[in-house]
Design a protein around this motif. Sequence first.
Motif, PDB file in Angstrom:
ATOM      1  N   PRO A 255       0.865  -0.950   0.038  1.00  0.00           N
ATOM      2  CA  PRO A 255      -0.484  -0.063  -0.549  1.00  0.00           C
ATOM      3  C   PRO A 255       0.723   1.473  -0.252  1.00  0.00           C
ATOM      4  CG  PRO A 255      -0.153  -0.673   2.392  1.00  0.00           C
ATOM      5  CD  PRO A 255       0.901  -1.596   1.548  1.00  0.00           C
ATOM      6  N   SER A 256       2.578   0.825  -0.120  1.00  0.00           N
ATOM      7  CA  SER A 256       3.100   2.581   0.396  1.00  0.00           C
ATOM      8  C   SER A 256       3.481   2.705  -0.880  1.00  0.00           C
ATOM      9  CB  SER A 256       3.919   1.827   1.292  1.00  0.00           C
ATOM     10  OG  SER A 256       5.178   1.166   0.844  1.00  0.00           O
ATOM     11  N   LEU A 257       3.943   2.836  -2.041  1.00  0.00           N
ATOM     12  CA  LEU A 257       4.298   3.071  -3.353  1.00  0.00           C
ATOM     13  C   LEU A 257       4.265   3.057  -4.444  1.00  0.00           C
ATOM     14  CD1 LEU A 257       7.011   3.423  -3.845  1.00  0.00           C
ATOM     15  CD2 LEU A 257       7.968   1.439  -4.452  1.00  0.00           C
ATOM     16  N   VAL A 258       3.637   4.193  -5.290  1.00  0.00           N
ATOM     17  CA  VAL A 258       3.419   4.713  -6.563  1.00  0.00           C
ATOM     18  C   VAL A 258       4.791   5.501  -6.960  1.00  0.00           C
ATOM     19  CG1 VAL A 258       1.579   6.381  -7.754  1.00  0.00           C
ATOM     20  CG2 VAL A 258       0.737   4.960  -6.175  1.00  0.00           C
ATOM     21  N   ILE A 259       4.811   4.717  -8.090  1.00  0.00           N
ATOM     22  CA  ILE A 259       5.727   5.398  -9.131  1.00  0.00           C
ATOM     23  C   ILE A 259       5.903   5.913 -10.395  1.00  0.00           C
ATOM     24  CG2 ILE A 259       8.426   4.789  -9.972  1.00  0.00           C
ATOM     25  CD1 ILE A 259       8.271   2.288  -7.954  1.00  0.00           C
ATOM     26  N   PHE A 260       5.721   6.988 -10.794  1.00  0.00           N
ATOM     27  CA  PHE A 260       5.774   7.659 -11.751  1.00  0.00           C
ATOM     28  C   PHE A 260       6.600   7.447 -13.095  1.00  0.00           C
ATOM     29  CE2 PHE A 260       5.318  11.274 -15.049  1.00  0.00           C
ATOM     30  CZ  PHE A 260       4.530  10.907 -15.589  1.00  0.00           C
ATOM     31  N   HIS A 261       6.867   6.212 -13.751  1.00  0.00           N
ATOM     32  CA  HIS A 261       7.812   6.674 -14.788  1.00  0.00           C
ATOM     33  C   HIS A 261       7.595   7.446 -15.615  1.00  0.00           C
ATOM     34  CE1 HIS A 261       9.661   2.938 -13.193  1.00  0.00           C
ATOM     35  NE2 HIS A 261       7.983   2.800 -13.122  1.00  0.00           N
ATOM     36  N   GLY A 262       8.969   8.095 -15.964  1.00  0.00           N
ATOM     37  CA  GLY A 262       8.035   9.523 -16.872  1.00  0.00           C
ATOM     38  C   GLY A 262       9.554   9.118 -18.536  1.00  0.00           C
ATOM     39  N   GLU A 263       9.362   9.228 -19.560  1.00  0.00           N
ATOM     40  CA  GLU A 263      10.661   9.680 -20.160  1.00  0.00           C
ATOM     41  C   GLU A 263      10.633  10.714 -21.456  1.00  0.00           C
ATOM     42  OE1 GLU A 263      12.820   6.928 -23.734  1.00  0.00           O
ATOM     43  OE2 GLU A 263      10.861   6.110 -22.660  1.00  0.00           O
ATOM     44  N   MET A 264      11.557  12.099 -21.159  1.00  0.00           N
ATOM     45  CA  MET A 264      11.449  12.592 -22.073  1.00  0.00           C
ATOM     46  C   MET A 264      12.783  13.010 -22.595  1.00  0.00           C
ATOM     47  SD  MET A 264      11.012  14.138 -18.430  1.00  0.00           S
ATOM     48  CE  MET A 264      11.266  13.060 -17.491  1.00  0.00           C
ATOM     49  N   PRO A 265      12.403  14.085 -23.234  1.00  0.00           N
ATOM     50  CA  PRO A 265      13.864  13.701 -24.717  1.00  0.00           C
ATOM     51  C   PRO A 265      15.155  13.654 -24.712  1.00  0.00           C
ATOM     52  CG  PRO A 265      12.691  14.989 -25.565  1.00  0.00           C
ATOM     53  CD  PRO A 265      11.981  14.788 -23.786  1.00  0.00           C
ATOM     54  N   LEU A 266      15.680  14.195 -22.947  1.00  0.00           N
ATOM     55  CA  LEU A 266      16.642  14.241 -22.835  1.00  0.00           C
ATOM     56  C   LEU A 266      17.275  13.122 -21.589  1.00  0.00           C
ATOM     57  CD1 LEU A 266      17.337  17.811 -21.460  1.00  0.00           C
ATOM     58  CD2 LEU A 266      18.374  17.323 -23.800  1.00  0.00           C
ATOM     59  N   GLY A 267      16.334  12.002 -21.231  1.00  0.00           N
ATOM     60  CA  GLY A 267      16.642  11.232 -20.326  1.00  0.00           C
ATOM     61  C   GLY A 267      14.774  11.017 -19.559  1.00  0.00           C
ATOM     62  N   LYS A 268      15.254   9.654 -18.274  1.00  0.00           N
ATOM     63  CA  LYS A 268      14.458   9.059 -18.358  1.00  0.00           C
ATOM     64  C   LYS A 268      14.036  10.101 -16.335  1.00  0.00           C
ATOM     65  CE  LYS A 268      14.005   4.471 -20.685  1.00  0.00           C
ATOM     66  NZ  LYS A 268      14.123   3.256 -20.348  1.00  0.00           N
ATOM     67  N   ALA A 269      12.540   9.824 -15.736  1.00  0.00           N
ATOM     68  CA  ALA A 269      12.584   9.521 -14.424  1.00  0.00           C
ATOM     69  C   ALA A 269      11.486   8.779 -14.076  1.00  0.00           C
ATOM     70  CB  ALA A 269      12.130  11.199 -14.402  1.00  0.00           C
ATOM     71  N   ALA A 270      12.089   8.791 -12.432  1.00  0.00           N
ATOM     72  CA  ALA A 270      11.194   7.399 -11.882  1.00  0.00           C
ATOM     73  C   ALA A 270      11.128   8.604 -10.360  1.00  0.00           C
ATOM     74  CB  ALA A 270      11.781   6.222 -11.346  1.00  0.00           C
ATOM     75  N   GLN A 271       9.313   8.990 -10.832  1.00  0.00           N
ATOM     76  CA  GLN A 271       8.949  10.109  -9.715  1.00  0.00           C
ATOM     77  C   GLN A 271       8.573   8.691  -8.334  1.00  0.00           C
ATOM     78  OE1 GLN A 271       7.817  13.933  -9.841  1.00  0.00           O
ATOM     79  NE2 GLN A 271       5.528  12.989  -9.742  1.00  0.00           N
ATOM     80  N   CYS A 272       8.905   8.519  -7.588  1.00  0.00           N
ATOM     81  CA  CYS A 272       8.559   7.759  -6.433  1.00  0.00           C
ATOM     82  C   CYS A 272       7.860   8.704  -5.322  1.00  0.00           C
ATOM     83  CB  CYS A 272       9.324   7.365  -5.774  1.00  0.00           C
ATOM     84  SG  CYS A 272      10.563   6.093  -7.066  1.00  0.00           S
ATOM     85  N   HIS A 273       6.689   8.016  -5.091  1.00  0.00           N
ATOM     86  CA  HIS A 273       5.369   8.899  -3.812  1.00  0.00           C
ATOM     87  C   HIS A 273       5.355   7.504  -2.958  1.00  0.00           C
ATOM     88  CE1 HIS A 273       3.566  11.603  -6.636  1.00  0.00           C
ATOM     89  NE2 HIS A 273       4.197  12.170  -7.359  1.00  0.00           N
ATOM     90  N   ILE A 274       5.854   8.478  -1.726  1.00  0.00           N
ATOM     91  CA  ILE A 274       5.871   7.496  -0.776  1.00  0.00           C
ATOM     92  C   ILE A 274       4.437   7.916   0.437  1.00  0.00           C
ATOM     93  CG2 ILE A 274       7.073   6.447   1.522  1.00  0.00           C
ATOM     94  CD1 ILE A 274       8.272   6.382  -2.010  1.00  0.00           C
ATOM     95  N   PHE A 275       4.063   6.473   0.674  1.00  0.00           N
ATOM     96  CA  PHE A 275       2.864   6.712   1.920  1.00  0.00           C
ATOM     97  C   PHE A 275       3.216   6.579   3.164  1.00  0.00           C
ATOM     98  CE2 PHE A 275       1.495   7.071  -2.964  1.00  0.00           C
ATOM     99  CZ  PHE A 275       0.911   7.983  -1.960  1.00  0.00           C
ATOM    100  N   VAL A 276       2.793   7.120   4.250  1.00  0.00           N
ATOM    101  CA  VAL A 276       3.143   5.991   5.744  1.00  0.00           C
ATOM    102  C   VAL A 276       2.190   6.577   7.050  1.00  0.00           C
ATOM    103  CG1 VAL A 276       4.609   6.069   7.831  1.00  0.00           C
ATOM    104  CG2 VAL A 276       5.891   6.967   5.310  1.00  0.00           C
ATOM    105  N   PRO A 277       1.074   5.473   7.713  1.00  0.00           N
ATOM    106  CA  PRO A 277      -0.008   6.273   8.125  1.00  0.00           C
ATOM    107  C   PRO A 277       0.932   6.325   9.364  1.00  0.00           C
ATOM    108  CG  PRO A 277       0.748   3.831   7.626  1.00  0.00           C
ATOM    109  CD  PRO A 277       1.846   4.365   7.053  1.00  0.00           C
ATOM    110  N   GLU A 278       0.320   7.710   9.509  1.00  0.00           N
ATOM    111  CA  GLU A 278       0.961   8.693  11.224  1.00  0.00           C
ATOM    112  C   GLU A 278       0.064   7.388  12.296  1.00  0.00           C
ATOM    113  OE1 GLU A 278       4.090  11.829  10.232  1.00  0.00           O
ATOM    114  OE2 GLU A 278       1.963  12.509  10.257  1.00  0.00           O
ATOM    115  N   ALA A 279      -1.175   8.212  11.617  1.00  0.00           N
ATOM    116  CA  ALA A 279      -2.060   7.849  12.506  1.00  0.00           C
ATOM    117  C   ALA A 279      -3.445   7.622  12.048  1.00  0.00           C
ATOM    118  CB  ALA A 279      -2.242   8.894  13.108  1.00  0.00           C
TER     119      ALA A 279
END
Length: 334
Positions: free
Chosen positions: A230-254
């Motif tokens: 339940p804790s991780l969503v990765i947005f894979h993006g590809e652009m002319p100059l390179g690739k990106a992996a944007q990792c969204h993290i979730f933590v239940p604090e309360a």
Amino acid sequence: MLPGAPWLLAHKSMLAVNQPRKISLYGADYVMWKDTVGEIHALPNACPHLGAMLSEGWCEAESDVYDGLRLRTSAIVCPFHALKFDGSGCTVLPGSSKKTLPQLKPLELTIQGDFVWSYGEYEPKISIPSVLNEIANTYYFVGHTADRSVETDLLTMLLNMHDYNHQNGTHRELFRITGVEFHQFIDQGHHSQAFYDMPTAPYSLVEKLRKPDLFLLPSTIKAHLENHFPSLVIFHGEMPLGKAAQCHIFVPEAENRTRTYILLFGQAKHPAFKVFGNTYLKFGKVIVDQDVDILGKIYPDTPQKIKLNNEVGMDWVRRNFESFPNVVSPNLSK
């Protein structure tokens, strides 16, 4: 709050050496710090003397003996009476020269490279995903951003993240998304993938010259989301100059408070790609800020009377929540 799931509490870069940081998980607060040799420690945040917040104290370097070797480490010092606790929770009381038995039970951590995971005080029920280690081995680390505690429960936070129809509403500002063209959802139990395109309204040349960051926005954002419940969503993006992996993290604090942050990794095809790292981090922060804003403008108890197309990701989240830690049918690939 899904006890038994693994939660990514931090990337080591988020912890300055000998600087205590408060971390919350499952309604409990901890103090976490990184010592001079890079070891990570975490203890309950309440001093066992009179309950002062250890995270409001400071760290002091010290030597410790382990298997006959003298090691450099550090301890957390209580801001109230300056009691010093080592990573195992022991202290030395005034007038004594010997350490006590552990007075605080360390939070059990699993360190994988630069990633600091924990199951809290619960027995593991699902495995830590290996995907971040794979990304770290093939991408360079750009940085972290948008570390926020949001006054909402974990389920609501995840439903928002997997609501593919909200892009042209919540994220219309800045990105000017005009619609969502959904292509495919692949359901693999606690792992899924979503593919869709988001056409955008163009900025004028004058607007781009006034704000050069806008040159980096494509005319169509091609989204590939890789989801690890339940804790991780990765947005894979590809652009002319390179690739990106944007990792969204979730933590239940309360129960009604969820922490979220972004770890950004890049893979440069051209040296200029690294120049724009901070700009991509800014875009990520905008996304989180917009999500947090809309989550604060929702009546949470409103019954859903309308169902839109392409809510398959939200269905996936609900199903996994209801069946956790088991994986049950149906398979929602389409």
